[in-house]
Design a protein around this motif. Structure first.
Motif, PDB file in Angstrom:
ATOM      1  N   ASP A 131       0.829  -1.199   0.000  1.00  0.00           N
ATOM      2  CA  ASP A 131       0.000   0.000   0.000  1.00  0.00           C
ATOM      3  C   ASP A 131       0.872   1.262   0.000  1.00  0.00           C
ATOM      4  OD1 ASP A 131      -2.431   1.426   0.059  1.00  0.00           O
ATOM      5  OD2 ASP A 131      -2.413   1.530   2.243  1.00  0.00           O
ATOM      6  N   SER A 139       2.551   1.679  -3.395  1.00  0.00           N
ATOM      7  CA  SER A 139       1.620   2.180  -4.414  1.00  0.00           C
ATOM      8  C   SER A 139       1.298   3.652  -4.177  1.00  0.00           C
ATOM      9  CB  SER A 139       0.341   1.339  -4.444  1.00  0.00           C
ATOM     10  OG  SER A 139      -0.365   1.436  -3.220  1.00  0.00           O
ATOM     11  N   ASP A 140       1.238   4.078  -2.911  1.00  0.00           N
ATOM     12  CA  ASP A 140       1.057   5.502  -2.613  1.00  0.00           C
ATOM     13  C   ASP A 140       2.200   6.327  -3.207  1.00  0.00           C
ATOM     14  OD1 ASP A 140      -1.336   5.324  -1.277  1.00  0.00           O
ATOM     15  OD2 ASP A 140      -0.469   5.407   0.733  1.00  0.00           O
ATOM     16  N   VAL A 183      -0.603  -0.047  -7.823  1.00  0.00           N
ATOM     17  CA  VAL A 183      -0.821  -1.233  -6.991  1.00  0.00           C
ATOM     18  C   VAL A 183      -0.282  -2.481  -7.690  1.00  0.00           C
ATOM     19  CG1 VAL A 183      -2.575  -2.761  -5.999  1.00  0.00           C
ATOM     20  CG2 VAL A 183      -2.789  -0.283  -5.733  1.00  0.00           C
TER      21      VAL A 183
END
Length: 266
Positions: A181, A184-185, A198
């Motif tokens: 997570d 992907s941020d 993601v």
């Protein structure tokens, strides 16, 4: 072989998903007991297995009984079935913190096995650790290995190491999801679309793990292969070390291990 599950939660579903496609067992020989009728209907419809409220219809004839209930309700559930299981049935517990000695008190005539699986079993990529009881024969352990390696990998460990397994591979997927997570941020922050970020992050984690497993090389060796002098990777590695990412992961797993020990004492 007839396998019966006591408890129909997420971990049971992950195991059912893994074994239901195997040639050595038919879906109609898989039974799940759960106290929620809606949950039973869901499992029955999705996997074509037997799922019902209450274990009375299968507990006496099950060859393998898998205890998959929450630790706080474990002893109540065990008390309800301990006098009904066949003497030759294999009892497998995936209850965190519940020791083999306690299980053997409830099932004195049965081979008892303790297993710590993890949820990636649902996608045939699980990791399970197996500890055997005093009356467990090699054939019994082989059956447990067959069940839990049908959707990933399984290893035999001493029971005293099960808390370590719980913190590392049992809780580990949650820690990796956080990393994916966060990665992907970072991708979104750099301009990537969320779904692309993601996918890039998840496949990178998957591929990296596969390299460790298939090459047999130490993770540090593989990291060095990617880390060119003065390049982008060493810049990122420096920040990770500076921010204590390695220490945070060690501390997170250690905390999970200690929690598992505490649950076992209760």
């Amino acid at each position: 072989m007839k396998i019966g599950f006591i408890g129909g939660g997420a971990m049971t579903e992950a195991i059912v998903c893994g074994i239901s496609s195997q040639p050595w067992i038919k879906p109609q020989d898989i039974y799940v007991s759960d106290h929620k009728e809606d949950r039973c209907n869901y499992l029955k419809e999705k996997y074509s297995i037997n799922a019902i409220v209450g274990a009375q219809s299968f507990i006496k004839t099950a060859d393998v009984v898998i205890l998959a209930i929450k630790p706080q309700t474990a002893f109540k559930a065990v008390d309800e079935i301990k006098d009904s299981v066949d003497a030759g049935a294999i009892i497998i517990s995936i209850i965190a913190g519940l020791a083999l000695a306690d299980l053997e008190k409830s099932f004195p005539d049965n081979p008892v096995i303790r297993v710590m699986p993890n949820t990636p079993m649902a996608v045939s990529a699980g990791m399970s650790a197996i500890a055997t009881g005093s009356k467990t024969k090699k054939a019994d352990a082989n059956i447990a290995e067959r069940i839990f390696s049908s959707a990933g990998q399984a290893v035999i460990v001493e029971e005293k190491l099960m808390d370590a397994v719980s913190g590392l591979s049992g809780s580990g997927p949650a820690f990796i999801f956080i990393l994916i997570d966060a990665m992907s941020d970072a991708g979104v922050r750099a301009g990537l679309k969320r779904d692309t970020a993601v996918k890039l992050a998840a496949q990178t984690v998957f591929g990296s793990a596969k390299m460790v497993l298939e090459t047999g090389m130490h993770p540090a060796q593989l990291r060095d292969q990617v880390t060119s002098p003065g390049g982008t990777t060493i810049e990122g590695v420096h920040i990770m070390e500076q921010r204590g990412v390695r220490g945070a992961m060690i501390d997170a797993i250690t905390a999970a291990v200690e929690k598992s020990k505490a649950m076992g004492k209760k």
